[in-house]
Write a protein that holds these residues in place. Structure first.
Motif, PDB file in Angstrom:
ATOM      1  N   TYR A 166      -2.514  -1.238   0.485  1.00 25.34           N
ATOM      2  CA  TYR A 166      -1.914   0.065   0.810  1.00 25.34           C
ATOM      3  C   TYR A 166      -0.799  -0.106   1.834  1.00 25.34           C
ATOM      4  O   TYR A 166       0.273   0.506   1.718  1.00 25.34           O
ATOM      5  N   TYR A 199       0.929   5.711   3.645  1.00 21.43           N
ATOM      6  CA  TYR A 199       0.324   4.519   3.053  1.00 21.43           C
ATOM      7  C   TYR A 199      -0.066   3.496   4.119  1.00 21.43           C
ATOM      8  O   TYR A 199      -1.128   2.877   4.045  1.00 21.43           O
ATOM      9  N   GLY A 203      -3.844   2.429   4.848  1.00 24.12           N
ATOM     10  CA  GLY A 203      -4.149   1.008   4.761  1.00 24.12           C
ATOM     11  C   GLY A 203      -4.835   0.493   6.011  1.00 24.12           C
ATOM     12  O   GLY A 203      -5.804  -0.264   5.938  1.00 24.12           O
ATOM     13  N   TYR A 255      -0.044  11.134   4.778  1.00 23.53           N
ATOM     14  CA  TYR A 255      -0.525  10.737   3.452  1.00 23.53           C
ATOM     15  C   TYR A 255      -0.982  11.970   2.673  1.00 23.53           C
ATOM     16  O   TYR A 255      -0.738  12.073   1.463  1.00 23.53           O
TER      17      TYR A 255
END
Length: 268
Positions: A166, A199, A203, A255
């Motif tokens: 990610y 992202y 992640g 996100y």
């Protein structure tokens, strides 16, 4: 058999299902947005559960909560069906290696949205449980099973690697290929920036969860394997953790906004 498969493919590629599936992306965005808000609240000394279960609970206490939960449930089911259809019927024209990768990704996404749907239904029916405790219990049971320790390490590594993937997608902006980007330069820039931040933050959060699973397994302390909520609360206790947690919260909000945008711009 082939006729039945063709009918199933036509149904799963229908316009009504596509609209409902797009709503599933929006639901995912809303849940991530709420998780981000809870994370910021925790960073400011407040309380809350910073994971999907906590986000669904936040949704449930809103006006018309039951209607929101069941509508979100239907959208997630539709997206899970859409992703399952992609895993079964799509990507057959690609080279074998790429085809397998795409189908596996779609199948995993189907599992994720099915899990969202189950959580929504569980809370809507009043059967919701403490996700932190259930994660610890699952870890304990797996550690007692034959090969369970190795399996937990593999699961933790898989979650951590997913987090790294990610983050790489965020830095490389590779998520853009999944969108039909707007023509206006300002809108394109906004979508790109929000996607990058989102992202990278997601992640980082997944990397934390994966590492905590591995550490809890290796040190034989399954009670420390507490999912996303436990990982973010553990982050808060580290040096400068409050600031890191707030940054992750802002990133998860980004996100969530990106996923809401994806509901409109996604290539289906």
């Amino acid at each position: 058999m082939k006729d039945a498969a063709d009918v199933a493919e036509d149904v799963t590629n229908s316009k009504p299902l596509e609209i409902a599936a797009r709503a599933g992306f929006a639901v995912s965005g809303l849940l991530h947005f709420l998780i981000g808000l809870v994370a910021i609240r925790l960073a400011m000394g407040g309380k809350g559960q910073a994971d999907v279960s906590g986000a669904v609970e936040e949704l449930a206490v809103q006006p018309a909560g039951p209607l929101l939960l069941w509508t979100a449930f239907a959208a997630c089911v539709a997206l899970a069906i859409w992703q399952t259809s992609d895993a079964i019927f799509d990507f057959n024209h690609l080279p074998t290696k790429k085809k397998v990768g795409k189908k596996l990704k779609a199948a995993l996404q189907a599992v994720v949205y099915a899990a969202f749907a189950l959580t929504l239904a569980s809370v809507a029916t009043g059967a919701g449980s403490n996700n932190r405790e259930s994660t610890s219990d699952m870890t304990v049971n797996l550690m007692k099973a034959p090969g369970g320790v190795a399996l937990l390490v593999i699961i933790g590594a898989a979650v951590a690697v997913t987090g790294i993937i990610y983050g790489i997608r965020g830095f490389k902006k590779s998520f853009i290929k999944n969108l039909r980007m707007p023509s206006q330069p300002q809108a394109r820039t906004a979508v790109t920036v929000i996607g990058m931040v989102g992202y990278i933050a997601k992640g980082f959060a997944l990397l934390l969860v994966g590492l905590l699973i591995i550490i809890a397994t290796v040190t034989a302390h399954p009670e420390e394997s507490t999912g996303l909520d436990g990982s973010l609360k553990a982050l808060r206790e580290q040096p400068f953790g409050v600031y890191l947690l707030a940054a992750v919260g802002i990133g998860l909000i980004c996100y969530g906004i990106y996923m809401a945008v994806r509901a409109r711009l996604a290539k289906m």
